[in-house]
Scaffold this active site. Structure first.
Site, PDB file in Angstrom:
ATOM      1  N   GLU A  60      28.076 -14.091 -17.865  1.00 31.56           N
ATOM      2  CA  GLU A  60      27.365 -13.722 -16.645  1.00 31.56           C
ATOM      3  C   GLU A  60      27.605 -12.260 -16.259  1.00 31.56           C
ATOM      4  O   GLU A  60      26.700 -11.576 -15.783  1.00 31.56           O
ATOM      5  CB  GLU A  60      27.753 -14.653 -15.498  1.00 31.56           C
ATOM      6  CG  GLU A  60      27.275 -16.081 -15.663  1.00 31.56           C
ATOM      7  CD  GLU A  60      25.758 -16.184 -15.790  1.00 31.56           C
ATOM      8  OE1 GLU A  60      25.051 -15.263 -15.327  1.00 31.56           O
ATOM      9  OE2 GLU A  60      25.283 -17.178 -16.354  1.00 31.56           O
ATOM     10  N   TYR A 143      25.171 -15.002  -7.032  1.00 28.69           N
ATOM     11  CA  TYR A 143      24.601 -15.540  -8.262  1.00 28.69           C
ATOM     12  C   TYR A 143      25.684 -15.887  -9.280  1.00 28.69           C
ATOM     13  O   TYR A 143      25.694 -16.990  -9.846  1.00 28.69           O
ATOM     14  CB  TYR A 143      23.606 -14.568  -8.909  1.00 28.69           C
ATOM     15  CG  TYR A 143      23.312 -14.997 -10.314  1.00 28.69           C
ATOM     16  CD1 TYR A 143      22.570 -16.155 -10.557  1.00 28.69           C
ATOM     17  CD2 TYR A 143      23.859 -14.325 -11.399  1.00 28.69           C
ATOM     18  CE1 TYR A 143      22.363 -16.614 -11.843  1.00 28.69           C
ATOM     19  CE2 TYR A 143      23.645 -14.775 -12.689  1.00 28.69           C
ATOM     20  CZ  TYR A 143      22.897 -15.921 -12.905  1.00 28.69           C
ATOM     21  OH  TYR A 143      22.713 -16.378 -14.180  1.00 28.69           O
ATOM     22  N   ASP A 161      18.956 -16.317 -10.973  1.00 24.75           N
ATOM     23  CA  ASP A 161      18.865 -14.987 -11.574  1.00 24.75           C
ATOM     24  C   ASP A 161      17.432 -14.478 -11.432  1.00 24.75           C
ATOM     25  O   ASP A 161      16.588 -15.120 -10.790  1.00 24.75           O
ATOM     26  CB  ASP A 161      19.330 -15.012 -13.028  1.00 24.75           C
ATOM     27  CG  ASP A 161      18.340 -15.714 -13.954  1.00 24.75           C
ATOM     28  OD1 ASP A 161      17.425 -16.418 -13.465  1.00 24.75           O
ATOM     29  OD2 ASP A 161      18.477 -15.564 -15.187  1.00 24.75           O
TER      30      ASP A 161
END
Length: 382
Positions: A60, A143, A161
């Site tokens: 991520e 996020y 996202d």
């Protein structure tokens, strides 16, 4: 057909305030997305092999503002070097940055390293599952926290996202600008209501994959989309208008000189400040090109450090970008001499670095381009 659909909608359970769909519709579209599409078309990615929370966390951070295809080789090399949280936490920052070199946005790398160190200091072997606790670490926003909680731990938390944001903005016909906080909050509310029990991981990833492969920014293959029948913007023929375009920042275009300054087998370099753009990285100097006369522009730029140059050679041209700047640089190689005060310059960051040591340094993107152009066209110089 439309009338019958409307009749069914009137008999269906009422929508929640601000909701896009009735509960029955949400259940149907989730079923189509997960059972009919994601189960067949899910992307095979290394961090999905076992959903190890550490791997998910690393992926991520790497995927922030970077395409999956670019990230994959970096991810594999990273895992070979730092296979777990403890090995990363104990790593040297310069070595970590060197491994990250080429991915850009280096603050992500520093934040990942500092987050790992903080987690290990707290006695953790894996990133925690709690969203609030995750957000307490450097570089982890809503996020990333949601992605670790839902993808790694399958908790019922939205992870929105850019791809998922676009899919839901079109699905629900949300007229807000791409990337805006308002759109992200609105989409997160919609996704939170969509999450099926026990399948948050699949739903979040399904929306991401759909946006990456079908519902793309400048094209949408609507006939193959599992949610085509429910897409409100498609019904109105405005799919490509959702989300609204983000306001464009004004682009500044700059002509510059890039300097490969050498002396006795060493190259003039400067270490960037510890904060800001390209923090703590090493750069080859560049400065604005006010005229076609390099010597004149060089003297003006070099005056504070009392540099002088001889034996100038034109190397070539390179382009690079940062923030809202687009730079075209004329790269020049020149023998540079410096005053005795170089070692005691105002920030102590100028240094003549032996050529053989350059590959060990973490270089800025422009510096890598200058050096590549120099070595390509001047191999016989020394």
């Amino acid at each position: 057909m439309t009338r019958r659909g409307s009749s069914r909608e009137r008999r269906a359970s009422p929508r929640a305030p601000g909701d896009c769909f009735h509960p029955e519709e949400r259940e149907a579209l989730c079923g189509r997305l997960l059972s009919d599409w994601f189960s067949v078309h899910a992307r095979r990615l290394p961090w999905r092999e076992d959903y190890d929370p550490y791997k998910v966390l690393v992926s991520e951070f790497m995927l922030q503002q970077t395409q999956v295809e670019t990230v994959l080789p970096y991810f594999e090399r990273w895992m070979a070097a730092y296979p777990d949280l403890a090995s990363l936490a104990g790593a040297n920052e310069s070595e970590v940055l060197k491994l990250w070199e080429g991915l850009g946005y280096y603050s992500r790398c520093r934040n990942l390293l500092n987050a790992a160190r903080a987690m290990v200091k707290e006695g953790l072997h894996l990133p925690p599952s709690d969203v609030g606790r995750l957000r307490s670490y450097p570089g982890i926003g809503p996020y990333t926290a949601g992605a670790v909680a839902s993808v790694a731990y399958n908790l019922p938390v939205p992870a929105v996202d850019g791809n998922a944001e676009r899919v839901v903005a079109r699905l629900c016909d949300i007229p807000l600008p791409a990337g805006s906080g308002a759109l992200r909050r609105r989409v997160s509310e919609v996704v939170a209501r969509m999450l099926p029990e026990g399948r948050a991981r699949d739903l979040n990833q399904g929306l991401m994959d759909l946006g990456a492969t079908v519902c793309m920014p400048h094209a949408a293959d609507c006939p193959v989309c599992p949610m085509e029948a429910h897409c409100l913007s498609l019904r109105q023929g405005i799919s490509m208008g959702r989300p609204l375009p983000r306001p464009r920042a004004e682009i500044r275009r700059i002509d510059a000189w890039g300097l490969v300054g050498f002396r006795e087998g060493a190259c003039l370099m400067r270490r960037r400040p510890d904060r800001g753009l390209w923090a703590s990285m090493w750069e080859l100097p560049w400065f604005e090109r006010d005229s076609e006369d390099f010597d004149s522009d060089f003297r003006e730029w070099a005056r504070p450090w009392r540099f002088s140059c001889t034996s100038r050679r034109d190397v070539g041209q390179v382009d690079f970008s940062f923030t809202t700047h687009r730079v075209r640089a004329w790269v020049v190689a020149a023998e540079v001499s410096a005053s005795p005060e170089l070692a005691g310059n105002e920030d102590g960051r100028w240094r003549f670095v032996p050529f053989e040591e350059l590959p060990k340094l973490v270089l800025t993107a422009p510096a890598r381009k200058f050096w590549t152009e120099f070595t390509k066209s001047q191999r016989t110089l020394f």
